[in-house]
Design a protein around this motif. Structure first.
Motif, PDB file in Angstrom:
ATOM      1  N   PRO A  80      43.260  90.690   0.218  1.00  0.00           N
ATOM      2  CA  PRO A  80      42.655  89.628   1.028  1.00  0.00           C
ATOM      3  C   PRO A  80      43.511  89.254   2.241  1.00  0.00           C
ATOM      4  N   GLU A  81      44.815  89.277   2.089  1.00  0.00           N
ATOM      5  CA  GLU A  81      45.695  88.934   3.213  1.00  0.00           C
ATOM      6  C   GLU A  81      45.549  89.942   4.352  1.00  0.00           C
ATOM      7  N   THR A  82      45.458  91.229   4.007  1.00  0.00           N
ATOM      8  CA  THR A  82      45.252  92.248   5.034  1.00  0.00           C
ATOM      9  C   THR A  82      43.905  92.063   5.725  1.00  0.00           C
ATOM     10  N   LEU A  83      42.872  91.758   4.956  1.00  0.00           N
ATOM     11  CA  LEU A  83      41.548  91.535   5.542  1.00  0.00           C
ATOM     12  C   LEU A  83      41.577  90.379   6.541  1.00  0.00           C
ATOM     13  N   ARG A  84      42.271  89.312   6.195  1.00  0.00           N
ATOM     14  CA  ARG A  84      42.323  88.156   7.097  1.00  0.00           C
ATOM     15  C   ARG A  84      42.938  88.531   8.436  1.00  0.00           C
ATOM     16  N   GLN A  85      43.888  89.442   8.438  1.00  0.00           N
ATOM     17  CA  GLN A  85      44.523  89.860   9.682  1.00  0.00           C
ATOM     18  C   GLN A  85      43.678  90.888  10.433  1.00  0.00           C
ATOM     19  N   ALA A  86      43.254  91.938   9.723  1.00  0.00           N
ATOM     20  CA  ALA A  86      42.543  93.045  10.388  1.00  0.00           C
ATOM     21  C   ALA A  86      41.179  92.619  10.904  1.00  0.00           C
ATOM     22  N   ARG A  87      40.568  91.606  10.276  1.00  0.00           N
ATOM     23  CA  ARG A  87      39.246  91.153  10.697  1.00  0.00           C
ATOM     24  C   ARG A  87      39.307  89.847  11.489  1.00  0.00           C
ATOM     25  N   HIS A  88      40.507  89.486  11.939  1.00  0.00           N
ATOM     26  CA  HIS A  88      40.669  88.307  12.793  1.00  0.00           C
ATOM     27  C   HIS A  88      40.691  88.794  14.233  1.00  0.00           C
ATOM     28  N   TRP A  89      39.615  88.526  14.955  1.00  0.00           N
ATOM     29  CA  TRP A  89      39.414  89.157  16.257  1.00  0.00           C
ATOM     30  C   TRP A  89      40.496  88.810  17.278  1.00  0.00           C
ATOM     31  N   PRO A  90      40.968  87.557  17.368  1.00  0.00           N
ATOM     32  CA  PRO A  90      42.071  87.306  18.306  1.00  0.00           C
ATOM     33  C   PRO A  90      43.324  88.120  17.981  1.00  0.00           C
ATOM     34  N   THR A  91      43.596  88.302  16.684  1.00  0.00           N
ATOM     35  CA  THR A  91      44.750  89.129  16.300  1.00  0.00           C
ATOM     36  C   THR A  91      44.528  90.575  16.693  1.00  0.00           C
ATOM     37  N   LEU A  92      43.322  91.106  16.452  1.00  0.00           N
ATOM     38  CA  LEU A  92      43.030  92.488  16.823  1.00  0.00           C
ATOM     39  C   LEU A  92      43.142  92.678  18.328  1.00  0.00           C
TER      40      LEU A  92
END
Length: 384
Positions: free
Chosen positions: A96-108
């Motif tokens: 879940p932690e990876t998903l929160r980062q990879a699917r966070h558009w400002p981070t991407l």
């Protein structure tokens, strides 16, 4: 070890797991007949839920015995659901932690800028005033999937849960890759079939893939290397694990040569991965489990002169009902509902997987199969 497979539709991954000898149980929305034929499954639709909500899956899985979780679309948008389904058990895939980062558009957006990866200009609520008027913008849902909700922006302020991306002309494509948190390996590249009215779709609705990406559309060794570099950089930055996907546009780069422009990361097995297994390049599920645990597969190229494989989704153009008998079912039909299922216009009837000597032949095969399916269902309905 028993795996729980969860998501909107898990038939393809369940079939792959069964081929590789992995015991599984499943929860999804559709509960299609070719899923129920293979594994013990529970379905939201079969329990009377008229609409899919990922938040209902943990309750559906209650009481099932399993050791490890594996998931597909659209759980990448629901890290809390992934956490609840895992219930402290191991996850074959991304946490879940990876998903929160990879699917966070400002981070991407930031990561792509730092890594020098091409991504369309992307804006979030409050940034609309910076949108260049000379280009067209697409309004997209943050919790994206299958092209649902995407349309051209009309200039109104963005509500929470939406973002803007410039529309990039080019070829819609997908790359499937395996990742172990540090390294990655591209398994296949395909053309995306989007909004094809001959399959009953419209707009930006995803309705299939053709693998490999044809040379006339930009496919080839140079593009595969560029996608491999993109997957490697994103794997390192986000710690991606398992079989994942990249959606991109193949557009002309500054030198005029085709280059991938990243649209999104799909940090879970994708629909097009089934074509890799169909070609005999190994079990996608087994690859997913092993890669998530740290072991990448050996490289395997699409066979020379191996032709093409197409996977399409046939959408209903009018209300229909699946026949009570199974005489209409053919080997190329997948994700087939159960006898008596009513299907509303715009909803998927089933998937179709067919080979073709050329890209055009594969695509025409999908069209012909979709027309034949419509005829079969209509004739069965008239006979009843």
């Amino acid at each position: 070890m028993t795996f729980l497979l969860a998501g909107l539709s898990v038939r393809a991954l369940a079939q792959s797991a069964a081929r590789a000898g992995h015991p599984v149980v499943a929860v999804d929305y559709f509960g299609d007949s070719d899923l129920a034929d293979r594994v013990a499954c529970r379905s939201l639709l079969r329990q009377g839920r008229p609409a899919y909500d990922a938040k209902d899956l943990p309750g559906l899985a209650a009481g099932l015995a399993y050791d490890t979780l594996a998931y597909v679309s659209n759980l990448e948008n629901h890290p809390r659901v992934v956490r609840d389904l895992a219930g402290g058990r191991p996850i074959a895939g991304n946490t879940p932690e990876t998903l929160r980062q990879a699917r966070h558009w400002p981070t991407l957006r930031r990561v792509c800028a730092e890594e020098g990866l091409a991504m369309p200009p992307t804006l979030f609520p409050g940034e609309e005033a910076t949108a260049r008027k000379q280009v067209e913008w697409l309004r997209k849902p943050v919790k994206s999937g299958g092209g649902h909700g995407i349309d051209f922006w009309d200039g109104r302020p963005l509500a929470r849960g939406w973002y803007l991306q410039t529309w990039v002309p080019g070829v819609s494509a997908s790359a499937v890759f395996a990742a172990n948190g540090r390294e990655s390996l591209v398994l296949g590249v395909s053309e995306q079939v989007v909004g094809d009215r001959k399959l009953g779709a419209h707009g930006f609705r995803h309705c299939g893939n053709i693998m490999p990406l044809a040379p006339e559309l930009g496919g080839g060794e140079a593009l595969t290397r560029a996608l491999a570099d993109m997957a490697a950089r994103l794997t390192r930055r986000f710690g991606l694990r398992g079989v994942c996907g990249l959606d991109c546009i193949i557009a002309a780069g500054p030198n005029g040569r085709p280059r991938p422009v990243l649209l999104e990361i799909n940090p879970r097995p994708t629909a097009s991965a089934e074509l890799i297994e169909e070609r005999g390049l190994g079990s996608v599920f087994d690859t997913h489990v092993r890669a998530a645990a740290g072991a990448l597969p050996a490289p395997a190229d699409w066979p020379e002169n191996g032709g093409y494989l197409a996977k399409g989704i046939a959408f209903a153009r009018r209300p229909c009902r699946l026949p009570e008998d199974t005489g209409w079912r053919r080997p190329e039909l997948r994700d087939v509902g159960r006898p008596g299922d009513a299907i509303a216009p715009g909803r998927p009837i089933c998937s179709i997987v067919l080979p073709g000597a050329t890209r055009r032949a594969a695509l025409e095969g999908l069209y012909a199969a979709a027309r034949g399916l419509e005829r079969d269902l209509a004739s069965k309905e008239e006979a009843s």
